[in-house]
Design an enzyme around this catalytic site. Sequence first.
Site, PDB file in Angstrom:
ATOM      1  N   GLU A   1       0.801  -1.235   0.000  1.00  0.00           N
ATOM      2  CA  GLU A   1       0.000   0.000   0.000  1.00  0.00           C
ATOM      3  C   GLU A   1       0.834   1.286   0.000  1.00  0.00           C
ATOM      4  OE1 GLU A   1      -3.712   0.045   2.391  1.00  0.00           O
ATOM      5  OE2 GLU A   1      -3.117  -1.966   3.000  1.00  0.00           O
TER       6      GLU A   1
ATOM      7  N   HIS B   1       7.780 -26.235   4.772  1.00  0.00           N
ATOM      8  CA  HIS B   1       7.170 -27.441   4.209  1.00  0.00           C
ATOM      9  C   HIS B   1       6.669 -27.206   2.783  1.00  0.00           C
ATOM     10  CE1 HIS B   1       7.279 -29.592   8.076  1.00  0.00           C
ATOM     11  NE2 HIS B   1       7.219 -28.364   8.545  1.00  0.00           N
TER      12      HIS B   1
ATOM     13  N   LYS C   1     -13.662   0.245  -4.152  1.00  0.00           N
ATOM     14  CA  LYS C   1     -14.733   0.500  -3.175  1.00  0.00           C
ATOM     15  C   LYS C   1     -15.849   1.319  -3.838  1.00  0.00           C
ATOM     16  CE  LYS C   1     -12.138   0.000   1.150  1.00  0.00           C
ATOM     17  NZ  LYS C   1     -11.701   0.534   2.424  1.00  0.00           N
TER      18      LYS C   1
HETATM   19  O1  PA5 Z   1      -4.983   0.382   4.680  1.00  0.00           O
HETATM   20  C1  PA5 Z   1      -6.007   0.576   4.036  1.00  0.00           C
HETATM   21  O2  PA5 Z   1      -6.334   1.686   3.583  1.00  0.00           O
HETATM   22  C2  PA5 Z   1      -6.947  -0.589   3.782  1.00  0.00           C
HETATM   23  O3  PA5 Z   1      -6.290  -1.801   3.960  1.00  0.00           O
HETATM   24  C3  PA5 Z   1      -8.159  -0.458   4.708  1.00  0.00           C
HETATM   25  O4  PA5 Z   1      -7.778  -0.607   6.056  1.00  0.00           O
HETATM   26  C4  PA5 Z   1      -9.205  -1.502   4.305  1.00  0.00           C
HETATM   27  O5  PA5 Z   1      -9.654  -1.251   3.010  1.00  0.00           O
HETATM   28  C5  PA5 Z   1     -10.404  -1.495   5.254  1.00  0.00           C
HETATM   29  O6  PA5 Z   1     -10.883  -0.200   5.447  1.00  0.00           O
HETATM   30  P1  PA5 Z   1     -11.222   0.266   6.930  1.00  0.00           P
HETATM   31  O7  PA5 Z   1      -9.941   0.147   7.693  1.00  0.00           O
HETATM   32  O8  PA5 Z   1     -11.686   1.684   6.792  1.00  0.00           O
HETATM   33  O9  PA5 Z   1     -12.275  -0.662   7.412  1.00  0.00           O
END
Ligand code: PA5
Length: 315
Positions: A198, A214, A304
């Site tokens: 990310e 394994h 999303k």
């Molecule tokens: O780091 C991120 O932006 C994502 O992995 C979010 O955490 C994920 O999409 C879930 O969203 P939220 O944390 O708002 O529930």
Amino acid sequence: MLDVVRKFPEQVKEALGIEFNFEIEREKIKNVVVAGMGGSAISADILSHFSSIPFHVVRDYKPPSFIDEDTLFIAVSYSGNTEETISCFSLAREKCPHVVITTGGKLGSMAKNVIKIPSGMQPRAAIAYLLFPMAKLLSSLGIMDLDFDEVVYLMESNRDRIEEIAKEVGGGIKGIPVIYGYGVMGSIARRWRQQFNENAKMHAFDFVLPECNHNELEAWEGGGDNITCIFLREKEEMDRIKARFDFMREEYEEKARVIELYAPGKSRFSRAIYHMHVGDMASIYMAERRGIDAEPVNLIMQLKNVLSQHSRSSS
Ligand code: PA5
């Protein structure tokens, strides 16, 4: 992003100060189920290793079928709008005592017992607020026993050291980072992978010992081009795990770069948080090196949006 992540020690202290004004009857709780996704769910993954009762993390639309009135159900979502977490919560709230950890959103308005955390951050940069209030709640119920003072001390006293190591690691990675850990460090390896995905917008993989011995081990017969291995280790690790890591280092070093990191700290929990914070910073340095802005997650947001259009048009 780096400025926010640098404030992690302060965030931990602030997060531990967040009050909650509801009560959960401890005698009834026989297991814990936490629903969440991505940067929110990882907090529960990490904590699951310290639980004295069965602890299950669900990243899906449906909670496991075993949940009942003996389950403490926790929904964790930074935005409060993640559809999988909302769906799980909707299915669980009538069956179990529950708590929601969020900045607000739909989940915030659906629940009675809410731990409200500060908004305005990227979920993954808000890990202190996603993890420590949950840890405090579970500790207050006697489900885990964690030394928070040690974590704060370790984070504050190692600020510069952590940043130095992170810079070095971020600068030293060639090709794809593959991160390995045992036990809670397996969950921290997963966090590292997510952060490289990310923040640095790059592929990365994580593996847990001893399972990877394994299967993944055999992939090295085919070489290790374009890989940098990162071993998240502890001086206090079990002999069998030490022997496994040592074998892996010898094998992998012939074919790829291997970086071994050891965390200081008396408790496993502190060492895990230390390794986590190094990875968070390393991923941002990696982003910088790649000339990438660590903050936006455009594809995650696009998906999303597409899904929310889709549910609007089909409802
Ligand atoms: O780091 C991120 O932006 C994502 O992995 C979010 O955490 C994920 O999409 C879930 O969203 P939220 O944390 O708002 O529930």
